[in-house]
Scaffold this active site. Structure first.
Site, PDB file in Angstrom:
ATOM      1  N   TYR A 200       0.842  -1.207   0.000  1.00 18.36           N
ATOM      2  CA  TYR A 200       0.000   0.000   0.000  1.00 18.36           C
ATOM      3  C   TYR A 200       0.879   1.259   0.000  1.00 18.36           C
ATOM      4  O   TYR A 200       0.666   2.182  -0.795  1.00 18.36           O
ATOM      5  CB  TYR A 200      -0.907  -0.026   1.232  1.00 18.36           C
ATOM      6  CG  TYR A 200      -1.927   1.082   1.277  1.00 18.36           C
ATOM      7  CD1 TYR A 200      -3.082   1.017   0.496  1.00 18.36           C
ATOM      8  CD2 TYR A 200      -1.750   2.187   2.105  1.00 18.36           C
ATOM      9  CE1 TYR A 200      -4.027   2.034   0.538  1.00 18.36           C
ATOM     10  CE2 TYR A 200      -2.695   3.204   2.154  1.00 18.36           C
ATOM     11  CZ  TYR A 200      -3.829   3.120   1.374  1.00 18.36           C
ATOM     12  OH  TYR A 200      -4.769   4.121   1.409  1.00 18.36           O
ATOM     13  N   LYS A 204       1.100   4.067  -3.024  1.00 19.91           N
ATOM     14  CA  LYS A 204       0.675   5.456  -2.837  1.00 19.91           C
ATOM     15  C   LYS A 204       1.847   6.423  -3.026  1.00 19.91           C
ATOM     16  O   LYS A 204       1.668   7.529  -3.532  1.00 19.91           O
ATOM     17  CB  LYS A 204       0.044   5.634  -1.449  1.00 19.91           C
ATOM     18  CG  LYS A 204      -1.273   4.879  -1.271  1.00 19.91           C
ATOM     19  CD  LYS A 204      -2.363   5.386  -2.219  1.00 19.91           C
ATOM     20  CE  LYS A 204      -3.727   4.788  -1.926  1.00 19.91           C
ATOM     21  NZ  LYS A 204      -4.771   5.247  -2.844  1.00 19.91           N
ATOM     22  N   THR A 233     -14.192   3.718   6.324  1.00 16.20           N
ATOM     23  CA  THR A 233     -14.838   3.123   5.147  1.00 16.20           C
ATOM     24  C   THR A 233     -14.632   1.601   5.163  1.00 16.20           C
ATOM     25  O   THR A 233     -13.899   1.078   6.007  1.00 16.20           O
ATOM     26  CB  THR A 233     -14.204   3.680   3.862  1.00 16.20           C
ATOM     27  OG1 THR A 233     -12.817   3.336   3.904  1.00 16.20           O
ATOM     28  CG2 THR A 233     -14.368   5.181   3.756  1.00 16.20           C
TER      29      THR A 233
HETATM   30  P1  NAP Z   1     -13.771   1.943  -0.018  1.00 18.62           P
HETATM   31  O1  NAP Z   1     -14.956   2.450   0.686  1.00 18.62           O
HETATM   32  O2  NAP Z   1     -13.390   0.520   0.150  1.00 18.62           O
HETATM   33  O3  NAP Z   1     -13.926   2.314  -1.568  1.00 18.62           O
HETATM   34  C1  NAP Z   1     -12.995   1.869  -2.518  1.00 18.62           C
HETATM   35  C2  NAP Z   1     -13.559   2.150  -3.898  1.00 18.62           C
HETATM   36  O4  NAP Z   1     -12.597   1.704  -4.875  1.00 18.62           O
HETATM   37  C3  NAP Z   1     -14.855   1.416  -4.159  1.00 18.62           C
HETATM   38  O5  NAP Z   1     -15.741   2.251  -4.860  1.00 18.62           O
HETATM   39  C4  NAP Z   1     -14.426   0.241  -5.018  1.00 18.62           C
HETATM   40  O6  NAP Z   1     -15.496  -0.121  -5.877  1.00 18.62           O
HETATM   41  C5  NAP Z   1     -13.279   0.881  -5.811  1.00 18.62           C
HETATM   42  N1  NAP Z   1     -12.364  -0.115  -6.357  1.00 18.62           N
HETATM   43  C6  NAP Z   1     -11.549  -0.960  -5.675  1.00 18.62           C
HETATM   44  N2  NAP Z   1     -10.876  -1.750  -6.529  1.00 18.62           N
HETATM   45  C7  NAP Z   1     -11.279  -1.400  -7.785  1.00 18.62           C
HETATM   46  C8  NAP Z   1     -10.959  -1.852  -9.081  1.00 18.62           C
HETATM   47  N3  NAP Z   1     -10.081  -2.852  -9.283  1.00 18.62           N
HETATM   48  N4  NAP Z   1     -11.558  -1.259 -10.135  1.00 18.62           N
HETATM   49  C9  NAP Z   1     -12.470  -0.279  -9.966  1.00 18.62           C
HETATM   50  N5  NAP Z   1     -12.803   0.216  -8.762  1.00 18.62           N
HETATM   51  C10 NAP Z   1     -12.218  -0.364  -7.673  1.00 18.62           C
HETATM   52  O7  NAP Z   1     -12.458   2.750   0.420  1.00 18.62           O
HETATM   53  P2  NAP Z   1     -12.165   4.309   0.648  1.00 18.62           P
HETATM   54  O8  NAP Z   1     -11.613   4.431   1.998  1.00 18.62           O
HETATM   55  O9  NAP Z   1     -13.316   5.140   0.239  1.00 18.62           O
HETATM   56  O10 NAP Z   1     -10.955   4.493  -0.367  1.00 18.62           O
HETATM   57  C11 NAP Z   1     -10.926   5.487  -1.373  1.00 18.62           C
HETATM   58  C12 NAP Z   1      -9.492   5.940  -1.554  1.00 18.62           C
HETATM   59  O11 NAP Z   1      -9.054   6.607  -0.360  1.00 18.62           O
HETATM   60  C13 NAP Z   1      -8.508   4.808  -1.781  1.00 18.62           C
HETATM   61  O12 NAP Z   1      -7.586   5.165  -2.801  1.00 18.62           O
HETATM   62  C14 NAP Z   1      -7.785   4.680  -0.451  1.00 18.62           C
HETATM   63  O13 NAP Z   1      -6.487   4.164  -0.567  1.00 18.62           O
HETATM   64  C15 NAP Z   1      -7.779   6.141  -0.010  1.00 18.62           C
HETATM   65  N6  NAP Z   1      -7.553   6.324   1.419  1.00 18.62           N
HETATM   66  C16 NAP Z   1      -8.521   5.997   2.297  1.00 18.62           C
HETATM   67  C17 NAP Z   1      -8.288   6.212   3.651  1.00 18.62           C
HETATM   68  C18 NAP Z   1      -9.323   5.874   4.686  1.00 18.62           C
HETATM   69  O14 NAP Z   1      -9.060   6.079   5.872  1.00 18.62           O
HETATM   70  N7  NAP Z   1     -10.504   5.420   4.295  1.00 18.62           N
HETATM   71  C19 NAP Z   1      -7.079   6.762   4.097  1.00 18.62           C
HETATM   72  C20 NAP Z   1      -6.126   7.082   3.160  1.00 18.62           C
HETATM   73  C21 NAP Z   1      -6.381   6.887   1.823  1.00 18.62           C
HETATM   74  P3  NAP Z   1     -15.842  -1.597  -6.372  1.00 18.62           P
HETATM   75  O15 NAP Z   1     -15.496  -2.541  -5.265  1.00 18.62           O
HETATM   76  O16 NAP Z   1     -17.291  -1.513  -6.683  1.00 18.62           O
HETATM   77  O17 NAP Z   1     -15.014  -1.795  -7.595  1.00 18.62           O
END
Ligand code: NAP
Length: 302
Positions: A200, A204, A233
């Site tokens: 990860y 990133k 999430t």
């Molecule tokens: P999430 O709720 O699990 O959402 C992830 C999204 O990515 C979903 O819509 C999923 O949709 C999509 N996705 C995953 N693999 C995919 C693929 N192969 N093709 C197309 N779509 C895909 O997670 P989130 O926390 O909102 O994450 C969003 C971003 O924020 C990510 O890049 C994550 O690394 C970043 N982030 C999150 C946090 C946190 O605390 N939540 C912190 C730092 C960074 P489907 O499964 O329907 O494809």
């Protein structure tokens, strides 16, 4: 204290999972006046703009899509889960009368699917102004890289890095025409080395570097790598990461809207945290950031 498989023991306090400037009043954990999205909602700032959001089927991406729609944007929403994408579209259409929303069931790893989604978006709406490359995954933590399934380890890079590259690659010609924006959702994980999170973290950090290359190779296009805060999430809760959740998805959504509205172009090509008060960053640190070319990856010598 959290004990991981493979006899790694980590204290929560052993990670400094927020990035801070020397003297400041942030981190902020909720939307603050400098990035207040309401003026964009009332002025319909994005009325003539087309915004493509990946990973829009839930979590942070769904909130980003909602915010852009309320600001008047036409939307292209991308994810793999058709039902959840449809639900996000329906929710937007219920809350934003006249919303224009396309959905694309696409795996971001699949170059042909990505190419078609970008082309179909431009064919339908006539342009592309903002790409929010948000789709991402994090494996459950706890297994060191020599013990993890090597295919699973590499798959994190396939989704988090290749998936971002695929969309940036096909979006750039259209963003050059519109003088548009790339916002890649990165992570504080790109800046720290948490044991068992190497895939990860590397994915990133590479995304941040890709963002640095956008204005270098395409000066008319602006790009930012954005840490969204630690948001509870599906991904974050499923990872078992030893973080305390500090915010909801709205803070990242408002930050992305602010950046894509051209309010902070001086940060072009840099890493930005949603937990920073960008007004304070600008008033106190802009000169030093530009002078030292900070918020980019570099090797520091003592
Ligand atoms: P999430 O709720 O699990 O959402 C992830 C999204 O990515 C979903 O819509 C999923 O949709 C999509 N996705 C995953 N693999 C995919 C693929 N192969 N093709 C197309 N779509 C895909 O997670 P989130 O926390 O909102 O994450 C969003 C971003 O924020 C990510 O890049 C994550 O690394 C970043 N982030 C999150 C946090 C946190 O605390 N939540 C912190 C730092 C960074 P489907 O499964 O329907 O494809």
């Amino acid at each position: 204290m959290k004990t991981f498989k493979g006899s790694l023991t980590m204290k929560r306090s052993s990670f400094h999972l927020s990035l801070s400037f020397p003297a400041h009043s942030f981190p902020t954990t909720s939307i603050y006046p400098f990035i207040d999205p309401s003026p964009h909602f009332s002025a319909q700032t994005f009325a003539s703009k087309v915004v493509l959001v990946t990973g829009a089927s839930r979590g942070i991406g769904a909130s980003i899509a909602q915010h852009f729609s309320r600001a008047g944007a036409s939307l292209a929403l991308v994810a793999r889960n058709e039902d959840k994408l449809g639900a996000v579209k329906a929710e937007i259409e219920a809350t934003v009368p006249g919303a224009r929303v396309l959905t694309f069931v696409v795996d971001v790893r699949d170059t042909a699917q990505v190419s078609k989604a970008v082309a179909d978006t431009v064919k339908h709406f006539g342009r592309l102004d903002v790409l929010v490359a948000n789709a991402g995954v994090m494996r459950p933590l706890g297994t060191r890289f020599a013990s993890v399934d090597p295919i699973a380890w590499w798959d994190t890079l396939e989704i988090n890095l290749r998936g971002v590259f695929n969309f940036v690659h096909f979006a750039i010609p259209h963003l050059q025409k519109s003088g548009g924006y790339v916002v890649a959702i990165s992570s504080v994980g790109s800046q720290v080395r948490v044991p068992t999170e190497s895939d990860y973290s590397i994915s990133k950090q590479a995304v941040n570097r890709l963002v640095e290359f956008v204005p270098i190779e395409y000066p008319g296009v602006k790009a930012f790598a954005v840490h969204p805060g630690n948001v509870p999430t599906d991904m974050a809760l499923g990872s078992g990461a030893p973080v305390s959740f500090d915010t909801g998805p709205e803070l990242a959504a408002a930050t992305v809207l602010h950046l894509a509205a051209g309010k902070a172009d001086w940060l072009n090509g840099r890493f930005v945290s949603s937990l920073w008060d960008l007004g304070e960053v600008e008033s106190k640190y802009k000169a030093a950031i530009l002078e030292k070319n900070a918020l980019v990856h570099k090797l520091l010598l003592p």
